[in-house]
Design a protein around this motif. Structure first.
Motif, PDB file in Angstrom:
ATOM      1  N   THR A  47     -25.643 -26.957  17.184  1.00 49.63           N
ATOM      2  CA  THR A  47     -26.507 -26.273  18.134  1.00 49.63           C
ATOM      3  C   THR A  47     -25.792 -25.014  18.613  1.00 49.63           C
ATOM      4  N   GLY A  48     -26.544 -24.098  19.230  1.00 49.93           N
ATOM      5  CA  GLY A  48     -25.913 -22.878  19.706  1.00 49.93           C
ATOM      6  C   GLY A  48     -26.889 -22.011  20.456  1.00 49.93           C
ATOM      7  N   CYS A  49     -26.362 -20.954  21.029  1.00 51.68           N
ATOM      8  CA  CYS A  49     -27.139 -20.096  21.926  1.00 51.68           C
ATOM      9  C   CYS A  49     -28.073 -19.173  21.155  1.00 51.68           C
ATOM     10  N   VAL A  59     -22.667 -14.857  22.675  1.00 55.61           N
ATOM     11  CA  VAL A  59     -22.266 -15.075  21.283  1.00 55.61           C
ATOM     12  C   VAL A  59     -21.449 -13.880  20.804  1.00 55.61           C
ATOM     13  N   GLN A  60     -20.214 -14.161  20.380  1.00 51.22           N
ATOM     14  CA  GLN A  60     -19.317 -13.114  19.904  1.00 51.22           C
ATOM     15  C   GLN A  60     -18.590 -13.598  18.654  1.00 51.22           C
ATOM     16  N   ASN A  61     -18.762 -12.843  17.575  1.00 54.23           N
ATOM     17  CA  ASN A  61     -18.109 -13.182  16.297  1.00 54.23           C
ATOM     18  C   ASN A  61     -18.412 -14.612  15.860  1.00 54.23           C
ATOM     19  N   GLY A  62     -19.632 -15.039  16.110  1.00 53.69           N
ATOM     20  CA  GLY A  62     -20.050 -16.367  15.681  1.00 53.69           C
ATOM     21  C   GLY A  62     -19.757 -17.474  16.669  1.00 53.69           C
ATOM     22  N   TRP A  63     -18.934 -17.204  17.665  1.00 57.90           N
ATOM     23  CA  TRP A  63     -18.574 -18.219  18.658  1.00 57.90           C
ATOM     24  C   TRP A  63     -19.536 -18.191  19.849  1.00 57.90           C
ATOM     25  N   ASN A  64     -19.832 -19.371  20.395  1.00 58.23           N
ATOM     26  CA  ASN A  64     -20.486 -19.483  21.688  1.00 58.23           C
ATOM     27  C   ASN A  64     -19.400 -19.384  22.757  1.00 58.23           C
ATOM     28  N   ILE A  65     -19.465 -18.364  23.590  1.00 58.39           N
ATOM     29  CA  ILE A  65     -18.467 -18.157  24.648  1.00 58.39           C
ATOM     30  C   ILE A  65     -19.052 -18.737  25.937  1.00 58.39           C
TER      31      ILE A  65
END
Length: 555
Positions: free
Chosen positions: A404-406, A418-424
């Motif tokens: 799951t993700g934003c 979302v930055q460089n594929g990461w959920n921050i």
């Protein structure tokens, strides 16, 4: 197995949601690394949670328990079969009487009761998109979400319809549920008790979730049918190991995805039951644990502390699992609960953007004071401000990737989360050498005073250990010399005197434990602290109060 780049063929006739997904290149990386989250291309979450569960466990199991509400309303118990009967009748009514087509948005303004569950499932079963809101919201707050989601229909409990007009909900038709003015249930009563779920795509949008704590324009998260199942198949099944004989209770309303998972998605996915409470105060939770045999409780750390202070440790002893989320679980709270009840609380962190918990630990893997490790299907890292991964022991930004993700609805803030594929996530953490993640603070809860960084949580934990303090909150207060000073708000025990003597005692208590620059320069004794409906401490109103007070004094 990594992110899908091409979305499946949508069943939505109304393409509003898919048209407003963020560009794929701004999504987080999505990974489907465990078999449980590798779903078929066609998937309807309501069918999976209800019809498929009945196929596995039968229709006669109890699904929902609603405690009595006065003499006129005895305890209610619905079996899975009865729940499906109501869901399918409502589904027919939504289509036949109210013209809902796949992809339409439907707002729910219903407290935690049987009709909230039935309508939530029915909206999903007909292929529409559900928007669950707080009944405590006023017309302005409701309107902010409606103006972003443009619903076709709002289903509202008859007790919470007053003062809300169609203009408040972007022109959506308002349909009353229950009471003398009921429209939905009367229409549903005349319908067939069988409805074939719409053949939605696994990545059709099914849920639009406003984030909690947002000021100004709300951020609206977008979740797919497969996301709804993924939070159960990772946290509920793999981590908590929920069983068909489990009975869940939770303090949070369905408008918070924490409550939605705990009371709807998790029990239905695993064949269990849920006790539904319109108001989940800690003492009420204790009563239902004892009365209905609750085996798993979901609430915030404040709830567990209150139960102990109210002398209700006996209720906690009856639980098989106690889950703490919504805010950090301090080591002291964990140890108090374990010492008095034998229950080892399951800590966890999640978020509306991720839909539910992604870091946790259970059983012998629990380490008091740590949040835990990434649960099955997720991975995490600690990043610096430039996005580089930091080594163990270094404090930085928590970042997570999983199934799951934003995805924000048509929102420029997508590039912040979302930055460089990461959920921050907005949380500051440290990872230890064994891979456990230790919460430090919300990034926006860092107070910079005279050039030093002070974490609000650290001071709150220490203040809460003082015998005269029931609860505390620490914020930054504008100061002409230091930029910010540390301002502590405290709720004192009933037998504590609110005078300079107690404040001296609090200062002495802290002086023994922290360096001088972290000490609060101001204490405010208050009767209570602001919390959201799931019990999570809200510091924003206190920051606002401190800022306004400082500004008034400066004039």
């Amino acid at each position: 197995m990594s992110q899908r780049i091409v979305l499946g063929s949508s069943a939505h006739i109304d393409t509003f949601a898919r048209d407003r997904l963020p560009a794929v290149d701004t999504w987080p990386t999505l990974e489907f690394t465990i078999p449980e989250v590798q779903y078929p291309e066609r998937l309807n979450a309501a069918e999976a949670l209800l019809d498929q569960t009945i196929a596995r466990y039968g229709s006669d199991r109890v699904a929902l328990i609603v405690p009595a509400a006065g003499k006129d309303r005895p305890d209610l118990r619905w079996t899975y079969g009865e729940l499906r009967d109501h869901v399918d009748r409502i589904a027919h009514a939504l289509v036949d009487d109210f013209g809902i087509v796949p992809g339409n948005r439907v707002i729910l303004r219903i407290p935690n009761n049987e009709w909230a569950v039935a309508t939530w499932l029915a909206v999903i079963k007909v292929g529409a998109v559900v928007v669950t809101t707080m009944v405590a919201w006023n017309a302005t707050e409701l309107g902010k979400t409606a103006s972003r989601t443009l619903p076709s229909l709002m289903l509202v409990d008859h007790r919470f319809a007053a003062g809300i007009t169609e203009d408040d909900v972007a022109g959506a038709r308002i349909v009353i549920v229950g009471g003398e003015a009921d429209e939905l249930l009367r229409a549903a009563a005349e319908k067939p008790s069988s409805f074939d779920a719409v053949d939605t795509s696994a990545d059709d949008v099914v849920l639009l979730g406003p984030t909690s704590g947002t000021t100004g324009q709300p951020k609206i998260t977008m979740h797919f049918h497969r996301d709804v199942l993924a939070i159960a198949d990772t946290f509920a099944v793999r981590e908590l190991r929920l069983q068909p004989d489990d009975i869940a209770a939770c303090s949070a309303p369905f408008a918070f995805t924490f409550g939605l998972g705990a009371l709807v998605v998790f029990p239905l996915r695993t064949g269990g039951a849920a006790v539904l409470l319109e108001k989940g105060a800690p003492t009420v939770l204790a009563d239902v644990i004892e009365q209905y045999g609750v085996t798993i409780l979901f609430t915030a750390p404040t709830g567990y502390r209150t139960l102990l202070k109210e002398g209700r440790a006996d209720a906690l002893r009856r639980l098989r699992i106690g889950v703490s989320a919504g805010e950090h679980l301090p080591k002291d709270t964990f140890e108090q609960v374990e010492r008095q009840t034998g229950l080892r609380l399951v800590n966890g962190i999640g978020g509306t953007e991720m839909l539910h918990v992604f870091l946790s630990a259970t059983g012998d893997d629990i380490r008091p004071g740590a949040t835990g490790r990434p649960i099955a299907g997720f991975r995490a890292a600690i990043l610096d401000d430039e996005g580089n991964e930091l080594p163990d022991g270094a404090q930085g930004r928590l970042a997570v990737i999983g199934p799951t993700g934003c995805r924000y609805l048509d929102d420029e803030r997508q590039s912040v989360y979302v930055q460089n594929g990461w959920n921050i996530t907005g949380d500051s953490y440290i990872r230890d050498e064994d891979g456990y993640y230790h919460y430090q603070s919300r990034i926006d809860d860092i107070i910079v005073t005279a050039g030093y960084n002070v974490g609000a949580l650290e001071i709150e934990i220490l203040l809460n250990e003082h015998p005269a303090v029931v609860e505390s909150a620490v914020v930054g207060r504008p100061d002409p010399e230091k930029g910010m000073i540390v301002n502590a708000f405290v709720v004192l025990a009933a037998d504590a005197q609110s005078d300079e003597g107690i404040l001296d005692s609090l200062r002495d208590h802290l002086k023994e434990r922290v360096v001088s620059y972290k000490l609060p320069r101001r204490f405010d004794v208050v009767d209570e602290l602001p919390h959201n409906a799931s019990g999570k401490l809200q510091r924003f109103p206190l920051r606002q109060r401190a800022a306004e007070d400082a500004a008034a004094l400066a004039r």
